[in-house]
Scaffold this motif. Structure first.
Motif, PDB file in Angstrom:
ATOM      1  N   ALA A  20       6.681 -29.354  41.767  1.00  0.00           N
ATOM      2  CA  ALA A  20       7.977 -28.816  41.346  1.00  0.00           C
ATOM      3  C   ALA A  20       7.801 -27.758  40.252  1.00  0.00           C
ATOM      4  CB  ALA A  20       8.877 -29.948  40.854  1.00  0.00           C
ATOM      5  N   LEU A  21       6.811 -27.950  39.392  1.00  0.00           N
ATOM      6  CA  LEU A  21       6.545 -26.953  38.349  1.00  0.00           C
ATOM      7  C   LEU A  21       6.080 -25.640  38.967  1.00  0.00           C
ATOM      8  CD1 LEU A  21       4.694 -29.195  35.718  1.00  0.00           C
ATOM      9  CD2 LEU A  21       7.065 -28.400  35.639  1.00  0.00           C
ATOM     10  N   ILE A  22       5.214 -25.723  39.973  1.00  0.00           N
ATOM     11  CA  ILE A  22       4.761 -24.510  40.652  1.00  0.00           C
ATOM     12  C   ILE A  22       5.944 -23.807  41.312  1.00  0.00           C
ATOM     13  CG2 ILE A  22       3.231 -23.571  42.415  1.00  0.00           C
ATOM     14  CD1 ILE A  22       1.812 -24.731  39.939  1.00  0.00           C
ATOM     15  N   ASN A  23       6.833 -24.568  41.932  1.00  0.00           N
ATOM     16  CA  ASN A  23       8.017 -23.980  42.565  1.00  0.00           C
ATOM     17  C   ASN A  23       8.938 -23.353  41.536  1.00  0.00           C
ATOM     18  OD1 ASN A  23       7.294 -24.585  45.215  1.00  0.00           O
ATOM     19  ND2 ASN A  23       8.229 -26.617  45.134  1.00  0.00           N
ATOM     20  N   LEU A  24       9.036 -23.973  40.361  1.00  0.00           N
ATOM     21  CA  LEU A  24       9.844 -23.401  39.280  1.00  0.00           C
ATOM     22  C   LEU A  24       9.325 -22.021  38.902  1.00  0.00           C
ATOM     23  CD1 LEU A  24      11.958 -23.648  36.956  1.00  0.00           C
ATOM     24  CD2 LEU A  24      10.135 -24.712  35.602  1.00  0.00           C
ATOM     25  N   VAL A  25       8.013 -21.906  38.753  1.00  0.00           N
ATOM     26  CA  VAL A  25       7.407 -20.617  38.412  1.00  0.00           C
ATOM     27  C   VAL A  25       7.639 -19.610  39.533  1.00  0.00           C
ATOM     28  CG1 VAL A  25       5.218 -19.434  37.993  1.00  0.00           C
ATOM     29  CG2 VAL A  25       5.679 -21.630  36.888  1.00  0.00           C
ATOM     30  N   ARG A  26       7.468 -20.064  40.775  1.00  0.00           N
ATOM     31  CA  ARG A  26       7.656 -19.170  41.915  1.00  0.00           C
ATOM     32  C   ARG A  26       9.086 -18.635  41.955  1.00  0.00           C
ATOM     33  NH1 ARG A  26       6.002 -22.475  45.400  1.00  0.00           N
ATOM     34  NH2 ARG A  26       3.905 -21.674  45.812  1.00  0.00           N
ATOM     35  N   THR A  27      10.047 -19.501  41.686  1.00  0.00           N
ATOM     36  CA  THR A  27      11.451 -19.094  41.715  1.00  0.00           C
ATOM     37  C   THR A  27      11.781 -18.138  40.574  1.00  0.00           C
ATOM     38  OG1 THR A  27      12.104 -21.191  42.737  1.00  0.00           O
ATOM     39  CG2 THR A  27      13.827 -19.950  41.604  1.00  0.00           C
ATOM     40  N   GLU A  28      11.287 -18.429  39.383  1.00  0.00           N
ATOM     41  CA  GLU A  28      11.619 -17.635  38.199  1.00  0.00           C
ATOM     42  C   GLU A  28      10.891 -16.298  38.170  1.00  0.00           C
ATOM     43  OE1 GLU A  28      13.080 -16.317  34.556  1.00  0.00           O
ATOM     44  OE2 GLU A  28      13.789 -17.968  35.810  1.00  0.00           O
ATOM     45  N   TYR A  29       9.617 -16.295  38.574  1.00  0.00           N
ATOM     46  CA  TYR A  29       8.779 -15.121  38.368  1.00  0.00           C
ATOM     47  C   TYR A  29       8.439 -14.341  39.634  1.00  0.00           C
ATOM     48  CZ  TYR A  29       8.012 -16.029  33.449  1.00  0.00           C
ATOM     49  OH  TYR A  29       8.195 -16.185  32.104  1.00  0.00           O
ATOM     50  N   GLY A  30       8.538 -14.988  40.805  1.00  0.00           N
ATOM     51  CA  GLY A  30       8.218 -14.273  42.027  1.00  0.00           C
ATOM     52  C   GLY A  30       6.834 -13.667  41.976  1.00  0.00           C
ATOM     53  N   SER A  31       6.720 -12.394  42.335  1.00  0.00           N
ATOM     54  CA  SER A  31       5.413 -11.745  42.388  1.00  0.00           C
ATOM     55  C   SER A  31       4.857 -11.405  41.013  1.00  0.00           C
ATOM     56  CB  SER A  31       5.494 -10.465  43.232  1.00  0.00           C
ATOM     57  OG  SER A  31       6.301  -9.493  42.593  1.00  0.00           O
ATOM     58  N   TRP A  32       5.628 -11.676  39.967  1.00  0.00           N
ATOM     59  CA  TRP A  32       5.101 -11.483  38.605  1.00  0.00           C
ATOM     60  C   TRP A  32       4.175 -12.635  38.210  1.00  0.00           C
ATOM     61  CZ3 TRP A  32       6.319  -7.105  35.712  1.00  0.00           C
ATOM     62  CH2 TRP A  32       7.324  -6.293  36.244  1.00  0.00           C
ATOM     63  N   ALA A  33       4.191 -13.725  38.970  1.00  0.00           N
ATOM     64  CA  ALA A  33       3.348 -14.886  38.674  1.00  0.00           C
ATOM     65  C   ALA A  33       2.104 -14.862  39.545  1.00  0.00           C
ATOM     66  CB  ALA A  33       4.123 -16.177  38.916  1.00  0.00           C
ATOM     67  N   ALA A  34       0.946 -15.092  38.935  1.00  0.00           N
ATOM     68  CA  ALA A  34      -0.327 -15.131  39.661  1.00  0.00           C
ATOM     69  C   ALA A  34      -0.542 -16.543  40.184  1.00  0.00           C
ATOM     70  CB  ALA A  34      -1.472 -14.700  38.753  1.00  0.00           C
ATOM     71  N   LEU A  35       0.007 -16.843  41.342  1.00  0.00           N
ATOM     72  CA  LEU A  35      -0.106 -18.193  41.889  1.00  0.00           C
ATOM     73  C   LEU A  35      -1.518 -18.506  42.355  1.00  0.00           C
ATOM     74  CD1 LEU A  35       3.294 -18.326  43.772  1.00  0.00           C
ATOM     75  CD2 LEU A  35       2.671 -19.592  41.713  1.00  0.00           C
ATOM     76  N   ASP A  36      -2.404 -17.507  42.344  1.00  0.00           N
ATOM     77  CA  ASP A  36      -3.819 -17.774  42.605  1.00  0.00           C
ATOM     78  C   ASP A  36      -4.585 -18.030  41.310  1.00  0.00           C
ATOM     79  OD1 ASP A  36      -3.631 -15.213  41.621  1.00  0.00           O
ATOM     80  OD2 ASP A  36      -4.957 -14.294  43.112  1.00  0.00           O
ATOM     81  N   ARG A  37      -3.853 -18.090  40.186  1.00  0.00           N
ATOM     82  CA  ARG A  37      -4.474 -18.390  38.897  1.00  0.00           C
ATOM     83  C   ARG A  37      -3.665 -19.477  38.181  1.00  0.00           C
ATOM     84  NH1 ARG A  37      -4.975 -13.340  35.548  1.00  0.00           N
ATOM     85  NH2 ARG A  37      -3.383 -12.429  36.884  1.00  0.00           N
ATOM     86  N   VAL A  38      -3.601 -20.645  38.805  1.00  0.00           N
ATOM     87  CA  VAL A  38      -2.958 -21.813  38.216  1.00  0.00           C
ATOM     88  C   VAL A  38      -4.042 -22.654  37.551  1.00  0.00           C
ATOM     89  CG1 VAL A  38      -1.643 -23.922  38.649  1.00  0.00           C
ATOM     90  CG2 VAL A  38      -1.101 -21.822  39.919  1.00  0.00           C
ATOM     91  N   TYR A  39      -3.931 -22.857  36.250  1.00  0.00           N
ATOM     92  CA  TYR A  39      -4.933 -23.588  35.481  1.00  0.00           C
ATOM     93  C   TYR A  39      -4.279 -24.822  34.873  1.00  0.00           C
ATOM     94  CZ  TYR A  39      -6.960 -18.904  35.805  1.00  0.00           C
ATOM     95  OH  TYR A  39      -7.424 -17.701  36.274  1.00  0.00           O
ATOM     96  N   VAL A  40      -5.020 -25.924  34.845  1.00  0.00           N
ATOM     97  CA  VAL A  40      -4.473 -27.194  34.352  1.00  0.00           C
ATOM     98  C   VAL A  40      -5.355 -27.722  33.232  1.00  0.00           C
ATOM     99  CG1 VAL A  40      -3.800 -29.545  34.945  1.00  0.00           C
ATOM    100  CG2 VAL A  40      -3.514 -27.703  36.630  1.00  0.00           C
ATOM    101  N   SER A  41      -4.715 -28.057  32.111  1.00  0.00           N
ATOM    102  CA  SER A  41      -5.419 -28.633  30.971  1.00  0.00           C
ATOM    103  C   SER A  41      -4.673 -29.876  30.512  1.00  0.00           C
ATOM    104  CB  SER A  41      -5.518 -27.598  29.832  1.00  0.00           C
ATOM    105  OG  SER A  41      -6.298 -28.095  28.769  1.00  0.00           O
TER     106      SER A  41
END
Length: 386
Positions: free
Chosen positions: A172-193
């Protein structure tokens, strides 16, 4: 510096998308420096979608099934947080047991504008169990899936109790980013800490749900395994080689560096399975297991990190490195002699000004390096490519 070829069996990975060493500029497809080759990807053309509104600091509620979940979000695009280049990497930072997003934000500082990243600090649901500081069962604290005290059924939500699904929350967090940022978000650079139990969950996601993750950075994590005598989880099955950077102190009183024995952590009908028994693996062996998962052929063990010392506290940091891995990934394990259950920092923070077990306020015990800076530089080297 001594190079050793790993003699352990290499795990065969089901390769779909893979994290590869890449250039820090995602707008190009030229070869990366340092020996890795970036897989060619689509170049970024002119954007027709509008600049996202972004979050300077905002609490957002998300429905995951029938459960409302909460995340503290920071990101470029607002009047107070504008930066480049685009698209922006995504960092998800998980707090420890009994902690909260605000504390994790203060510890990790991934939202600092110099990192120019979309950053999410999620909030865990309560679990019922026992941790290293509790003498009896029934300690109610926020937690993350995979830990023995993080009951699959959420206390206080029933009957019937809500079933915890932190993996669906991650999606759901990834979908939130996708909805808010669209192509401004680097969905191939998701990092988890994450820190402590949050670090355990970063490891959990990489093992069982890592198809969207480009790299992980667990700090002071316990990495619970239910079967005694094992220092690697035999069921951990990443879908692609995953870069790992990890920090742990050998004087950590909450999560022992050499591992723990039997730890009965959960009783009653909220547990699954009931009366679960878990243990903490030996941390160097845990790191070596990630080298095996990634098919790494070479290693350097416990090499002193130049300048990473605090003579006043007797701290000194050493690096074990696993490399020549599938997908050009690496596993880095930073071992701090006399290091505590802290997020390493050269400045006072909520961790290094508290005692490991009692959480009483103490004079700050500074670390040997700024873990956040090291983590971000590590993240920048890896991109998830099809």
């Amino acid at each position: 510096m001594r190079l050793i070829t790993l003699a352990t069996a290499v795990l065969t990975l089901a390769l779909g998308a893979t994290a590869v060493a890449g250039d820090e500029n995602p707008d190009t497809d030229r070869p990366a420096e340092g020996g890795g080759t970036a897989t060619s990807g689509p170049k970024l053309g002119p954007r027709t979608d509008p600049m996202p509104t972004g979050w300077s600091q905002k609490t957002i509620n998300i429905m995951v099934g029938a459960v409302q979940r909460t995340v503290l979000a920071d990101g470029p695009g607002s009047d107070t947080y504008s930066c480049g280049p685009v698209p922006y990497p995504i960092i998800i930072s998980y707090h420890g047991r009994g902690s909260n997003p605000g504390r994790m934000r203060g510890l990790s500082q991934f939202h600092d504008q110099k990192y120019c990243s979309i950053v999410l600090y999620p909030s865990g649901l309560n679990g019922l169990g026992r941790d290293s500081t509790a003498m009896s069962y029934g300690t109610l604290k926020s937690c993350w899936q995979g830990a023995p005290y993080c009951t699959p059924k959420v206390p206080g939500t029933g009957p019937p109790e809500t079933i915890r699904d932190d993996v669906a929350f991650f999606d759901a967090l990834i979908n939130l980013v996708r909805t808010e940022y669209g192509s401004w978000a680097a969905l191939d650079r998701v990092y988890v800490s994450g820190k402590s139990n949050g670090a355990e969950f970063a490891n959990y996601l990489a093992c069982y749900h890592g198809d969207q993750i480009a790299a992980i950075a667990p700090v002071s994590g316990p990495f619970y395994y239910a079967m005694a005598g094992l220092d690697a989880d035999p069921s951990c099955s990443p879908t692609h080689p995953i870069p790992v950077i990890n920090f742990h102190g050998d004087a950590d009183k909450a999560v022992k560096y050499q591992g723990s024995g039997r730890w009965e952590s959960c009783l009653g009908n909220l547990c699954d399975p009931p009366d679960r028994v878990a243990r903490i693996p030996n941390l160097p062996k845990w790191a070596a297991a990630w080298g095996d998962h990634n098919g790494c052929e070479s290693q350097e063990l416990d090499v002193p990190v130049p300048g990473a010392a605090q003579p006043s506290s007797g701290q000194e940091t050493f690096l074990s490195k696993y490399y020549n891995c599938n997908g050009d990934v690496e596993v880095l394990h930073y071992h701090t002699k006399n290091g505590l259950h802290d997020w390493p920092s050269l400045s006072p923070n909520d961790d290094n000004t508290q005692d490991d077990q009692t959480f009483a306020t103490v004079p700050a015990v500074l670390g040997t390096m700024n873990a956040t800076e090291v983590i971000v530089q590590f993240f920048k080297r890896f991109t998830l490519r099809p």
